[in-house]
Design a protein around this motif. Structure first.
Motif, PDB file in Angstrom:
ATOM      1  N   GLU A   1       0.835  -1.200   0.000  1.00 19.86           N
ATOM      2  CA  GLU A   1       0.000   0.000   0.000  1.00 19.86           C
ATOM      3  C   GLU A   1       0.872   1.252   0.000  1.00 19.86           C
ATOM      4  OE1 GLU A   1      -2.577  -0.362   3.392  1.00 19.86           O
ATOM      5  OE2 GLU A   1      -3.919  -1.789   2.393  1.00 19.86           O
ATOM      6  N   GLU A   2       1.924   1.250   0.788  1.00 18.98           N
ATOM      7  CA  GLU A   2       2.823   2.409   0.810  1.00 18.98           C
ATOM      8  C   GLU A   2       3.482   2.602  -0.556  1.00 18.98           C
ATOM      9  OE1 GLU A   2       5.739   2.619   3.938  1.00 18.98           O
ATOM     10  OE2 GLU A   2       4.261   1.935   5.424  1.00 18.98           O
ATOM     11  N   LEU A   3       3.861   1.521  -1.165  1.00 25.51           N
ATOM     12  CA  LEU A   3       4.465   1.592  -2.497  1.00 25.51           C
ATOM     13  C   LEU A   3       3.457   2.133  -3.506  1.00 25.51           C
ATOM     14  CD1 LEU A   3       7.012   0.950  -4.150  1.00 25.51           C
ATOM     15  CD2 LEU A   3       6.038  -1.309  -4.574  1.00 25.51           C
ATOM     16  N   GLU A   4       2.221   1.610  -3.406  1.00 18.41           N
ATOM     17  CA  GLU A   4       1.173   2.110  -4.324  1.00 18.41           C
ATOM     18  C   GLU A   4       0.913   3.583  -4.077  1.00 18.41           C
ATOM     19  OE1 GLU A   4      -2.243  -0.430  -3.772  1.00 18.41           O
ATOM     20  OE2 GLU A   4      -1.325  -2.096  -4.868  1.00 18.41           O
ATOM     21  N   ARG A   5       0.851   4.008  -2.798  1.00 16.44           N
ATOM     22  CA  ARG A   5       0.637   5.426  -2.495  1.00 16.44           C
ATOM     23  C   ARG A   5       1.797   6.271  -3.034  1.00 16.44           C
ATOM     24  NH1 ARG A   5       0.128   5.065   3.425  1.00 16.44           N
ATOM     25  NH2 ARG A   5      -1.118   3.210   3.443  1.00 16.44           N
ATOM     26  N   GLU A   6       2.960   5.773  -2.850  1.00 16.40           N
ATOM     27  CA  GLU A   6       4.143   6.499  -3.337  1.00 16.40           C
ATOM     28  C   GLU A   6       4.076   6.610  -4.869  1.00 16.40           C
ATOM     29  OE1 GLU A   6       7.396   8.718  -2.856  1.00 16.40           O
ATOM     30  OE2 GLU A   6       6.317   7.835  -1.191  1.00 16.40           O
ATOM     31  N   GLN A   7       3.719   5.511  -5.496  1.00 17.59           N
ATOM     32  CA  GLN A   7       3.608   5.540  -6.957  1.00 17.59           C
ATOM     33  C   GLN A   7       2.479   6.480  -7.393  1.00 17.59           C
ATOM     34  OE1 GLN A   7       3.089   1.428  -8.090  1.00 17.59           O
ATOM     35  NE2 GLN A   7       5.301   0.992  -7.995  1.00 17.59           N
ATOM     36  N   GLN A   8       1.373   6.440  -6.649  1.00 13.32           N
ATOM     37  CA  GLN A   8       0.240   7.313  -6.968  1.00 13.32           C
ATOM     38  C   GLN A   8       0.658   8.762  -6.807  1.00 13.32           C
ATOM     39  OE1 GLN A   8      -2.634   6.160  -8.109  1.00 13.32           O
ATOM     40  NE2 GLN A   8      -3.532   8.168  -8.312  1.00 13.32           N
ATOM     41  N   ARG A   9       1.373   9.057  -5.750  1.00  9.26           N
ATOM     42  CA  ARG A   9       1.833  10.409  -5.510  1.00  9.26           C
ATOM     43  C   ARG A   9       2.775  10.861  -6.648  1.00  9.26           C
ATOM     44  NH1 ARG A   9       4.660  10.307  -0.432  1.00  9.26           N
ATOM     45  NH2 ARG A   9       2.757   9.496   0.444  1.00  9.26           N
ATOM     46  N   GLU A  10       3.655   9.977  -7.039  1.00  7.69           N
ATOM     47  CA  GLU A  10       4.576  10.314  -8.119  1.00  7.69           C
ATOM     48  C   GLU A  10       3.817  10.569  -9.421  1.00  7.69           C
ATOM     49  OE1 GLU A  10       7.654   7.369  -8.536  1.00  7.69           O
ATOM     50  OE2 GLU A  10       8.410   7.724  -6.516  1.00  7.69           O
ATOM     51  N   LYS A  11       2.793   9.761  -9.665  1.00  2.65           N
ATOM     52  CA  LYS A  11       1.985   9.951 -10.864  1.00  2.65           C
ATOM     53  C   LYS A  11       1.287  11.304 -10.797  1.00  2.65           C
ATOM     54  CE  LYS A  11       0.880   5.202 -12.130  1.00  2.65           C
ATOM     55  NZ  LYS A  11      -0.174   4.215 -12.258  1.00  2.65           N
ATOM     56  N   GLU A  12       0.742  11.592  -9.614  1.00  2.00           N
ATOM     57  CA  GLU A  12       0.034  12.869  -9.468  1.00  2.00           C
ATOM     58  C   GLU A  12       1.018  14.024  -9.635  1.00  2.00           C
ATOM     59  OE1 GLU A  12      -2.198  13.034  -5.807  1.00  2.00           O
ATOM     60  OE2 GLU A  12      -3.403  11.323  -6.385  1.00  2.00           O
ATOM     61  N   LEU A  13       2.174  13.908  -9.068  1.00  5.03           N
ATOM     62  CA  LEU A  13       3.173  14.951  -9.244  1.00  5.03           C
ATOM     63  C   LEU A  13       3.562  15.070 -10.719  1.00  5.03           C
ATOM     64  CD1 LEU A  13       5.591  14.481  -6.190  1.00  5.03           C
ATOM     65  CD2 LEU A  13       4.049  16.387  -6.618  1.00  5.03           C
ATOM     66  N   GLU A  14       3.706  13.982 -11.366  1.00  6.71           N
ATOM     67  CA  GLU A  14       4.059  13.980 -12.786  1.00  6.71           C
ATOM     68  C   GLU A  14       2.939  14.610 -13.594  1.00  6.71           C
ATOM     69  OE1 GLU A  14       6.556  13.321 -15.789  1.00  6.71           O
ATOM     70  OE2 GLU A  14       7.039  12.708 -13.763  1.00  6.71           O
ATOM     71  N   ARG A  15       1.750  14.296 -13.244  1.00  4.80           N
ATOM     72  CA  ARG A  15       0.585  14.827 -13.940  1.00  4.80           C
ATOM     73  C   ARG A  15       0.486  16.324 -13.714  1.00  4.80           C
ATOM     74  NH1 ARG A  15      -5.497  12.575 -13.511  1.00  4.80           N
ATOM     75  NH2 ARG A  15      -5.910  12.861 -15.679  1.00  4.80           N
ATOM     76  N   GLU A  16       0.710  16.702 -12.460  1.00  7.82           N
ATOM     77  CA  GLU A  16       0.664  18.127 -12.172  1.00  7.82           C
ATOM     78  C   GLU A  16       1.752  18.850 -12.955  1.00  7.82           C
ATOM     79  OE1 GLU A  16       0.661  19.340  -8.070  1.00  7.82           O
ATOM     80  OE2 GLU A  16      -0.898  17.872  -7.601  1.00  7.82           O
ATOM     81  N   LYS A  17       2.870  18.257 -13.055  1.00  2.00           N
ATOM     82  CA  LYS A  17       3.936  18.872 -13.827  1.00  2.00           C
ATOM     83  C   LYS A  17       3.522  19.011 -15.291  1.00  2.00           C
ATOM     84  CE  LYS A  17       8.035  17.459 -11.288  1.00  2.00           C
ATOM     85  NZ  LYS A  17       9.251  16.682 -11.327  1.00  2.00           N
ATOM     86  N   GLN A  18       2.865  18.019 -15.761  1.00  2.00           N
ATOM     87  CA  GLN A  18       2.445  18.060 -17.153  1.00  2.00           C
ATOM     88  C   GLN A  18       1.310  19.073 -17.339  1.00  2.00           C
ATOM     89  OE1 GLN A  18       1.456  14.096 -18.358  1.00  2.00           O
ATOM     90  NE2 GLN A  18       3.597  13.463 -18.469  1.00  2.00           N
TER      91      GLN A  18
END
Length: 170
Positions: free
Chosen positions: A144-161
């Motif tokens: 779950e922590e890994l998924e949250r971390e990945q989700q956060r990274e995706k969201e950060l990446e998306r926000e960057k985009q």
């Protein structure tokens, strides 16, 4: 000259009183007076006859008493032997009771050991299950922590985009 038993000494004593010491009146007569003379006068045959008569009178009763005492002694020996056997039986019974008590005590402690072993096996199974569950929970949390971390990274990446990028001038 034979006289009836018991009378010869009396007649002779009465016929020939002899005084060797000072004169004694009738109140002071010595009990031993005439004893020596009586013994000398008594006929040996009369003594033997008296002895035989006395023996023949008491001997059968004494022999019966002796036999009765021997029988009693034998009975006592038999009773003592029987008593010793009974005592040994009681001792055996007591030792058997002691052995039975030891066996029942051993059985009791064996049952306790069996119960403790069952409890230990049950506790071992429970701890094994708890360890497996703890491992699964830990793996699930890590996932779950890994998924949250990945989700956060995706969201950060998306926000960057999604953030506006200035256009490049060329």
């Amino acid at each position: 000259m034979e006289q009836p038993e018991g009378k010869e000494g009396f007649q002779l004593e009465a016929a020939a009183p002899e005084q060797t010491g000072p004169a004694l009146d009738s109140c002071q007569a010595s009990p031993d007076e005439g004893l020596i003379e009586d013994l000398a006068i008594v006929d040996k045959k009369a003594v033997e006859q008296l002895t035989e008569g006395l023996i023949s009178h008491y001997l059968p009763d004494l022999q019966r008493s002796k036999l009765a005492l021997q029988e009693l002694t034998q009975n006592q020996v038999v009773l003592l032997d029987t008593l010793e056997q009974e005592i040994s039986k009681f001792k055996e019974c007591n030792s058997i009771l002691d052995i039975n008590a030891l066996f029942s005590e051993a059985k009791h402690y064996h049952n306790k050991l069996v119960n403790i072993r069952k409890e230990m096996m049950m506790l071992h199974e429970k701890t094994s299950k708890l360890k497996k569950r703890a491992l699964k929970l830990q793996q699930k949390r890590q996932k779950e922590e890994l998924e949250r971390e990945q989700q956060r990274e995706k969201e950060l990446e998306r926000e960057k985009q999604l953030t506006a990028k200035p256009a490049r001038r060329t």
